[in-house]
Design a protein around this motif. Structure first.
Motif, PDB file in Angstrom:
ATOM      1  N   ASN A  55       0.850  -1.149  -0.033  1.00  0.00           N
ATOM      2  CA  ASN A  55       0.054  -0.057  -0.186  1.00  0.00           C
ATOM      3  C   ASN A  55       0.897   1.185   0.134  1.00  0.00           C
ATOM      4  O   ASN A  55       1.992   1.187   0.884  1.00  0.00           O
ATOM      5  CB  ASN A  55      -1.059  -0.030   1.202  1.00  0.00           C
ATOM      6  CG  ASN A  55      -2.264   0.868   1.096  1.00  0.00           C
ATOM      7  OD1 ASN A  55      -2.152   2.006   0.756  1.00  0.00           O
ATOM      8  ND2 ASN A  55      -3.545   0.226   1.395  1.00  0.00           N
ATOM      9  N   ASP A  80       0.725   3.907   1.323  1.00  0.00           N
ATOM     10  CA  ASP A  80       1.113   4.629   2.694  1.00  0.00           C
ATOM     11  C   ASP A  80       2.090   3.878   3.596  1.00  0.00           C
ATOM     12  O   ASP A  80       2.603   4.347   4.493  1.00  0.00           O
ATOM     13  CB  ASP A  80      -0.116   4.767   3.538  1.00  0.00           C
ATOM     14  CG  ASP A  80      -0.862   3.687   3.772  1.00  0.00           C
ATOM     15  OD1 ASP A  80      -0.141   2.594   3.781  1.00  0.00           O
ATOM     16  OD2 ASP A  80      -1.837   3.589   4.166  1.00  0.00           O
ATOM     17  N   ARG A 133      -2.768  -3.650   6.081  1.00  0.00           N
ATOM     18  CA  ARG A 133      -4.100  -3.582   6.896  1.00  0.00           C
ATOM     19  C   ARG A 133      -4.157  -5.039   7.517  1.00  0.00           C
ATOM     20  O   ARG A 133      -3.300  -5.885   7.059  1.00  0.00           O
ATOM     21  CB  ARG A 133      -5.034  -3.495   5.682  1.00  0.00           C
ATOM     22  CG  ARG A 133      -5.530  -1.992   5.537  1.00  0.00           C
ATOM     23  CD  ARG A 133      -4.504  -1.181   5.124  1.00  0.00           C
ATOM     24  NE  ARG A 133      -4.800   0.216   5.085  1.00  0.00           N
ATOM     25  CZ  ARG A 133      -3.975   1.159   4.729  1.00  0.00           C
ATOM     26  NH1 ARG A 133      -2.612   0.754   4.483  1.00  0.00           N
ATOM     27  NH2 ARG A 133      -4.263   2.393   4.469  1.00  0.00           N
ATOM     28  N   PRO A 178      -4.787  -0.247  -4.325  1.00  0.00           N
ATOM     29  CA  PRO A 178      -4.843  -0.150  -2.696  1.00  0.00           C
ATOM     30  C   PRO A 178      -5.940   1.038  -2.542  1.00  0.00           C
ATOM     31  O   PRO A 178      -6.099   2.023  -2.865  1.00  0.00           O
ATOM     32  CB  PRO A 178      -3.409   0.311  -2.679  1.00  0.00           C
ATOM     33  CG  PRO A 178      -2.979   1.086  -4.066  1.00  0.00           C
ATOM     34  CD  PRO A 178      -3.540   0.256  -5.262  1.00  0.00           C
ATOM     35  N   SER A 179      -6.440   0.670  -1.132  1.00  0.00           N
ATOM     36  CA  SER A 179      -7.133   1.788  -0.404  1.00  0.00           C
ATOM     37  C   SER A 179      -7.027   1.695   0.904  1.00  0.00           C
ATOM     38  O   SER A 179      -5.989   1.066   1.651  1.00  0.00           O
ATOM     39  CB  SER A 179      -8.576   1.408  -0.681  1.00  0.00           C
ATOM     40  OG  SER A 179      -8.858   0.093  -0.096  1.00  0.00           O
ATOM     41  N   ASP A 180      -7.640   2.504   1.715  1.00  0.00           N
ATOM     42  CA  ASP A 180      -7.590   2.646   3.221  1.00  0.00           C
ATOM     43  C   ASP A 180      -8.003   1.322   3.924  1.00  0.00           C
ATOM     44  O   ASP A 180      -7.562   1.101   4.971  1.00  0.00           O
ATOM     45  CB  ASP A 180      -8.391   3.579   3.881  1.00  0.00           C
ATOM     46  CG  ASP A 180      -7.897   5.073   3.459  1.00  0.00           C
ATOM     47  OD1 ASP A 180      -6.719   5.190   3.072  1.00  0.00           O
ATOM     48  OD2 ASP A 180      -8.736   6.073   3.479  1.00  0.00           O
ATOM     49  N   GLN A 224      -7.912  -2.110   2.175  1.00  0.00           N
ATOM     50  CA  GLN A 224      -7.213  -3.219   1.526  1.00  0.00           C
ATOM     51  C   GLN A 224      -6.084  -2.913   0.683  1.00  0.00           C
ATOM     52  O   GLN A 224      -5.946  -1.847  -0.126  1.00  0.00           O
ATOM     53  CB  GLN A 224      -8.332  -3.930   0.879  1.00  0.00           C
ATOM     54  CG  GLN A 224      -7.784  -5.165  -0.048  1.00  0.00           C
ATOM     55  CD  GLN A 224      -8.982  -6.043  -0.596  1.00  0.00           C
ATOM     56  OE1 GLN A 224     -10.076  -6.027  -0.257  1.00  0.00           O
ATOM     57  NE2 GLN A 224      -8.230  -6.924  -1.634  1.00  0.00           N
ATOM     58  N   ASP A 225      -5.118  -3.755   1.052  1.00  0.00           N
ATOM     59  CA  ASP A 225      -3.735  -3.749   0.402  1.00  0.00           C
ATOM     60  C   ASP A 225      -4.085  -4.248  -0.870  1.00  0.00           C
ATOM     61  O   ASP A 225      -5.011  -4.962  -1.189  1.00  0.00           O
ATOM     62  CB  ASP A 225      -2.821  -4.260   1.158  1.00  0.00           C
ATOM     63  CG  ASP A 225      -2.673  -3.801   2.699  1.00  0.00           C
ATOM     64  OD1 ASP A 225      -2.605  -2.518   2.680  1.00  0.00           O
ATOM     65  OD2 ASP A 225      -2.359  -4.436   3.607  1.00  0.00           O
ATOM     66  N   VAL A 226      -2.911  -4.405  -1.870  1.00  0.00           N
ATOM     67  CA  VAL A 226      -2.867  -4.993  -3.088  1.00  0.00           C
ATOM     68  C   VAL A 226      -2.029  -6.131  -3.016  1.00  0.00           C
ATOM     69  O   VAL A 226      -0.648  -6.330  -2.356  1.00  0.00           O
ATOM     70  CB  VAL A 226      -2.490  -4.299  -4.041  1.00  0.00           C
ATOM     71  CG1 VAL A 226      -2.307  -4.805  -5.335  1.00  0.00           C
ATOM     72  CG2 VAL A 226      -3.637  -2.794  -4.232  1.00  0.00           C
ATOM     73  N   ALA A 265       0.414  -1.139  -9.410  1.00  0.00           N
ATOM     74  CA  ALA A 265       0.189  -0.571  -8.101  1.00  0.00           C
ATOM     75  C   ALA A 265       1.043   0.544  -7.781  1.00  0.00           C
ATOM     76  O   ALA A 265       0.708   1.429  -7.187  1.00  0.00           O
ATOM     77  CB  ALA A 265      -0.019  -1.580  -6.903  1.00  0.00           C
ATOM     78  N   SER A 283       6.829   3.997  -0.716  1.00  0.00           N
ATOM     79  CA  SER A 283       5.956   5.033   0.090  1.00  0.00           C
ATOM     80  C   SER A 283       7.021   6.348   0.318  1.00  0.00           C
ATOM     81  O   SER A 283       8.145   6.004   0.468  1.00  0.00           O
ATOM     82  CB  SER A 283       5.327   4.317   1.408  1.00  0.00           C
ATOM     83  OG  SER A 283       6.384   4.149   2.252  1.00  0.00           O
TER      84      SER A 283
END
Length: 310
Positions: free
Chosen positions: A53, A55, A59, A72-74, A76-78, A89, A97
């Motif tokens: 992710n 960041d 997660r 990727p999102s707050d 779920q990771d990829v 990604a 990051s």
């Protein structure tokens, strides 16, 4: 034991190291047991995925994870097991990051899925479990696990396994970290962070979670099994009052600000090969670490995964 008697470079190394992990090495999530109890499960499947992710944090593993996700999102990771998905990604690969407060820049280290799977397999077999490697069991499935949801994977394991041990890991290589009072530059394997979740295959629910994270180079630099070994201690070079432009291939350079215009630098150089560092990292992932300084204590999977107290 407090910080008295511990060299300044080591105290600072520990502070920066713990801060980078956002809570410390071997963090145990509140409300979850400290061990993964495998006693009710004679057959345990293993699924290990490299995740990411932008960041820089992993997660928690959830029942709703869908590995088909490419964004990727707050929440779920990829899954970045293959190069294509990794670069989709992370267009700036090998950059992983970056942030402004604190200022950080991190690169990926490398894929260690196979050796991590081997460690987990060995530990589970020592606990008397019949082990199934999910990626191997999936040879006859319509899709590979990386193209399935967690619930689909669990359904395909029905009748073949009683539990599924899932490990998501984040790897970091070269890293730069800068705060008001200190800064640090790592070159080499700077972070292995692993989230673990034990699923009941029948119910599809998570029975327990755990987390292990550490900076492999920081542990190598203080591990008595290395520093007290005459054949190995020469591979660790600590230079107080180092030049701010010091050149090194592997290790970490710590900057401690003494005032508006005054700073002191300490360089810890490591003369180990990449393979040797990875071997130590896997050893500490398995066995944990409990050295003289409590700053770096954490449990390994050999004690986190239990059955009947073993």
């Amino acid at each position: 034991m407090g910080c008295r008697g511990i060299p300044r470079w080591l105290r600072l190394s520990g502070v920066v190291f713990v801060s980078l992990l956002a809570g410390g090495a071997g963090h145990v999530q509140a409300g979850n047991p400290k061990v993964l109890d495998t006693c009710p499960y004679p057959r345990v499947a293993i699924l290990v995925f490299r995740m990411g992710n932008p960041d820089g944090y992993l997660r928690d593993i959830a029942s709703s994870v869908d590995y088909r996700n490419r964004v990727p999102s707050d929440k779920q990771d990829v899954c970045i097991e293959d190069e294509k998905r990794l670069k989709e990604a992370f267009p700036d690969y090998p950059k992983q990051s970056r942030s402004r407060l604190p200022k950080t820049e991190t690169e990926f280290y490398g894929n260690v899925t196979a050796p991590l799977t081997g460690v987990l397999r060995s530990v589970l077999e020592e606990k008397g479990k019949a082990v199934i490697i999910a990626s191997e069991a999936a040879a006859g499935w319509p899709q590979q696990p990386a193209e399935m949801s967690m619930q689909d994977i669990l359904r395909n394991l029905q009748g073949k396994a009683d539990a599924l041990l899932v490990a998501h890991y984040l790897d970091a290589g070269n890293k730069y970290w800068d705060t008001v009072n200190a800064a640090r530059t790592d070159k080499g394997f700077s972070l292995l962070s692993v989230k673990l979740a034990l699923f009941n295959v029948t119910t599809g629910q998570i029975a327990a979670r755990q987390e292990i994270g550490f900076n492999p180079m920081a542990i190598i630099a203080v591990d008595p099994s290395i520093t007290d070994d005459p054949a190995l201690k020469g591979k660790i070079r600590v230079q107080e009052k180092a030049d701010k432009n010091a050149v090194f291939d592997q290790g970490f350079l710590i900057k401690e600000r003494r005032g508006l215009f005054a700073s002191e630098y300490t360089l810890t150089g490591l003369g180990f090969t990449r393979a040797e560092v990875e071997e130590y990292a896997l050893r500490h992932f398995r066995n944990g670490y409990a050295g003289p300084s409590k700053m770096h204590h954490f449990a390994g999977v050999a004690s986190v995964i239990q059955c009947g107290g073993k």
